[in-house]
Design a protein around this motif. Structure first.
Motif, PDB file in Angstrom:
ATOM      1  N   VAL A  40       0.892  -1.277   0.053  1.00  0.00           N
ATOM      2  CA  VAL A  40      -0.181  -0.063   0.004  1.00  0.00           C
ATOM      3  C   VAL A  40       0.860   1.211   0.040  1.00  0.00           C
ATOM      4  O   VAL A  40       0.626   2.202   0.557  1.00  0.00           O
ATOM      5  CB  VAL A  40      -0.874   0.044   1.145  1.00  0.00           C
ATOM      6  CG1 VAL A  40      -2.104  -0.962   1.093  1.00  0.00           C
ATOM      7  CG2 VAL A  40      -0.127  -0.184   2.389  1.00  0.00           C
ATOM      8  N   THR A  41       1.973   1.113  -0.704  1.00  0.00           N
ATOM      9  CA  THR A  41       3.040   2.302  -0.828  1.00  0.00           C
ATOM     10  C   THR A  41       2.491   3.405  -1.506  1.00  0.00           C
ATOM     11  O   THR A  41       1.585   3.172  -2.607  1.00  0.00           O
ATOM     12  CB  THR A  41       4.092   1.934  -1.351  1.00  0.00           C
ATOM     13  OG1 THR A  41       4.566   0.569  -0.582  1.00  0.00           O
ATOM     14  CG2 THR A  41       5.182   2.871  -1.325  1.00  0.00           C
ATOM     15  N   TYR A  50       3.251  -1.779   3.936  1.00  0.00           N
ATOM     16  CA  TYR A  50       2.410  -3.099   3.398  1.00  0.00           C
ATOM     17  C   TYR A  50       1.505  -3.450   4.760  1.00  0.00           C
ATOM     18  O   TYR A  50       1.601  -2.532   5.834  1.00  0.00           O
ATOM     19  CB  TYR A  50       3.031  -4.382   3.656  1.00  0.00           C
ATOM     20  CG  TYR A  50       4.250  -4.599   2.672  1.00  0.00           C
ATOM     21  CD1 TYR A  50       3.895  -5.156   1.374  1.00  0.00           C
ATOM     22  CD2 TYR A  50       5.569  -3.976   2.964  1.00  0.00           C
ATOM     23  CE1 TYR A  50       5.052  -5.218   0.571  1.00  0.00           C
ATOM     24  CE2 TYR A  50       6.496  -4.258   2.033  1.00  0.00           C
ATOM     25  CZ  TYR A  50       6.255  -4.945   0.610  1.00  0.00           C
ATOM     26  OH  TYR A  50       7.176  -4.827  -0.186  1.00  0.00           O
ATOM     27  N   VAL A  51       0.188  -3.858   4.480  1.00  0.00           N
ATOM     28  CA  VAL A  51      -1.142  -4.189   5.343  1.00  0.00           C
ATOM     29  C   VAL A  51      -0.928  -5.669   5.215  1.00  0.00           C
ATOM     30  O   VAL A  51      -1.219  -6.134   4.300  1.00  0.00           O
ATOM     31  CB  VAL A  51      -2.176  -3.478   5.117  1.00  0.00           C
ATOM     32  CG1 VAL A  51      -2.052  -1.720   5.424  1.00  0.00           C
ATOM     33  CG2 VAL A  51      -2.680  -3.761   3.707  1.00  0.00           C
ATOM     34  N   PRO A  52      -1.165  -6.320   6.200  1.00  0.00           N
ATOM     35  CA  PRO A  52      -1.654  -7.783   6.273  1.00  0.00           C
ATOM     36  C   PRO A  52      -2.816  -8.271   5.689  1.00  0.00           C
ATOM     37  O   PRO A  52      -3.819  -7.421   5.837  1.00  0.00           O
ATOM     38  CB  PRO A  52      -1.359  -8.286   7.818  1.00  0.00           C
ATOM     39  CG  PRO A  52      -1.709  -6.982   8.432  1.00  0.00           C
ATOM     40  CD  PRO A  52      -1.295  -5.807   7.500  1.00  0.00           C
ATOM     41  N   GLY A  53      -2.631  -9.204   5.111  1.00  0.00           N
ATOM     42  CA  GLY A  53      -3.890  -9.977   4.488  1.00  0.00           C
ATOM     43  C   GLY A  53      -4.343 -11.233   5.326  1.00  0.00           C
ATOM     44  O   GLY A  53      -4.351 -11.123   6.527  1.00  0.00           O
ATOM     45  N   MET A  54      -4.696 -12.009   4.701  1.00  0.00           N
ATOM     46  CA  MET A  54      -4.959 -13.525   5.222  1.00  0.00           C
ATOM     47  C   MET A  54      -3.989 -14.295   5.345  1.00  0.00           C
ATOM     48  O   MET A  54      -3.005 -14.547   4.422  1.00  0.00           O
ATOM     49  CB  MET A  54      -6.005 -13.982   4.070  1.00  0.00           C
ATOM     50  CG  MET A  54      -6.896 -15.234   4.898  1.00  0.00           C
ATOM     51  SD  MET A  54      -7.832 -14.717   6.229  1.00  0.00           S
ATOM     52  CE  MET A  54      -9.200 -14.045   5.267  1.00  0.00           C
ATOM     53  N   LYS A  55      -3.799 -14.852   6.596  1.00  0.00           N
ATOM     54  CA  LYS A  55      -2.897 -15.977   6.664  1.00  0.00           C
ATOM     55  C   LYS A  55      -3.212 -17.373   6.068  1.00  0.00           C
ATOM     56  O   LYS A  55      -4.077 -17.718   6.160  1.00  0.00           O
ATOM     57  CB  LYS A  55      -2.794 -16.190   8.434  1.00  0.00           C
ATOM     58  CG  LYS A  55      -1.718 -17.282   8.729  1.00  0.00           C
ATOM     59  CD  LYS A  55      -1.399 -16.957  10.261  1.00  0.00           C
ATOM     60  CE  LYS A  55      -2.375 -17.796  10.891  1.00  0.00           C
ATOM     61  NZ  LYS A  55      -2.104 -17.991  12.360  1.00  0.00           N
ATOM     62  N   ASP A  56      -1.953 -17.924   5.553  1.00  0.00           N
ATOM     63  CA  ASP A  56      -2.237 -19.205   4.868  1.00  0.00           C
ATOM     64  C   ASP A  56      -1.437 -20.129   5.793  1.00  0.00           C
ATOM     65  O   ASP A  56      -0.078 -19.908   6.168  1.00  0.00           O
ATOM     66  CB  ASP A  56      -1.518 -19.101   3.420  1.00  0.00           C
ATOM     67  CG  ASP A  56      -1.361 -20.248   2.390  1.00  0.00           C
ATOM     68  OD1 ASP A  56      -2.451 -21.113   2.818  1.00  0.00           O
ATOM     69  OD2 ASP A  56      -0.664 -20.575   1.948  1.00  0.00           O
ATOM     70  N   VAL A  57      -2.028 -21.154   5.718  1.00  0.00           N
ATOM     71  CA  VAL A  57      -1.549 -22.324   6.877  1.00  0.00           C
ATOM     72  C   VAL A  57      -1.427 -23.526   5.729  1.00  0.00           C
ATOM     73  O   VAL A  57      -2.233 -24.014   5.214  1.00  0.00           O
ATOM     74  CB  VAL A  57      -2.584 -22.853   8.040  1.00  0.00           C
ATOM     75  CG1 VAL A  57      -1.720 -23.837   8.758  1.00  0.00           C
ATOM     76  CG2 VAL A  57      -2.574 -21.481   8.769  1.00  0.00           C
TER      77      VAL A  57
END
Lengths: 137, 148
Positions: A40-41, A50-57
């Motif tokens: 999001v620069t 940056y902003v966090p999105g969804m965690k991937d496991v």
């Protein structure tokens, strides 16, 4: 508390998604809990933002093929399953301390690599529900 | 975690096959020896079998050892023998060991097979006119520990 060996780790699985039991003859697992980051620069920023999105496991399990149907067969049954099972990953289950673990519903794929040495099995997993990190039995 | 098992069962089983074979006993009457031969009937051994451990690796799984992988040297050594006899001894090793089984009470037997041949002539260290014939092979043995 101390640094522990992985020798007494374990991989546990339950196709019904409730009470995982150990999958024997495995000797490795790896899990990734990587969260997508969106760039999001904006004009004027002095560095990327940056902003966090969804965690991937997701991750992998691996070991040797064991002819006991209740061993490696669990992986291949899971690979054929339409519904996810409960996977529990323990780094060390050998001490009096309650073991630390990650668990959650997961889909599994399975592979076998057969050569003149002992056949090796491996599998990839991906989350099929929320995953948690906990300490306890 | 598994109980400890005695890995010497592997070489015991291998040696038992060689020691109990009457054909080998006639070809190599001075015995089957581990690493180096001693005296046979008060005389230096002249026709014998040598068994040595060349390589060994344990393969772990979570909670303990799962697989043991061995390579043994099995060769006949003969002084002043005909090539017919040492050839027969090497052939006998193959008949006894290649794709055959070991009787191992605490292990699940995996496989036993020859990986490479061994054949050379060695000059005696004290008298170069004397030649020792060596012939046999490297035999791989793979076993696993049963896990419930």
């Amino acid at each position: 508390m101390a640094i522990k060996t992985g020798r007494y780790g374990s991989v546990m699985y339950d196709p019904a998604g409730t009470t995982p039991v150990e999958v024997v003859s495995l000797n490795a697992w790896k899990a990734s809990f990587k969260t997508d980051k969106e760039d999001v620069t904006c004009f004027g920023d002095t560095n990327k933002v940056y902003v966090p999105g969804m965690k991937d496991v997701s991750g992998t399990v691996a070991g040797f093929w064991n002819s006991d149907p209740a061993a490696s067969g669990i992986l291949f049954d899971a690979a054929d399953a339409d519904t996810p099972g409960k996977l529990k990953l323990v780094p060390n289950d050998s001490t009096a301390e309650a073991p630390f673990f990650w668990s959650g519903l997961a889909y599994l794929d399975a592979e076998i690599d057969c050569s003149m040495a002992a056949p090796k099995v491996s599998g990839e997993f991906m989350a099929a529900g929320p995953w948690t990190r906990a300490v306890g039995p | 975690m598994q109980n400890a098992v005695d890995s010497a069962q592997i070489e015991d089983a291998l040696l038992a096959i060689l020691l109990n074979d009457t054909i080998l006993q006639s070809l190599c009457p001075d015995g089957v020896w581990w690493d180096s031969a001693g005296e046979a009937n008060g005389q230096p051994a002249r026709r014998f079998v040598i068994v040595s451990l060349l390589t060994h690796a344990d393969e772990p799984v979570f909670g303990g050892r799962a697989i043991e992988d061995y390579t043994f040297l099995v060769k006949a050594v003969m002084l002043g023998a005909s090539s017919v006899d040492i050839r027969a001894a090497a052939q006998r090793f193959d008949e006894l060991l290649d794709d055959e089984q070991l009787d191992l009470p605490d292990y699940a037997f995996g496989a036993m097979f020859r990986e490479q041949r061994v054949r050379y002539v060695e000059e005696d260290s004290e008298n170069p006119a004397i030649r020792w014939l060596h012939r046999g092979g490297h035999y791989r043995v793979q076993v696993s520990l049963p896990h419930a």
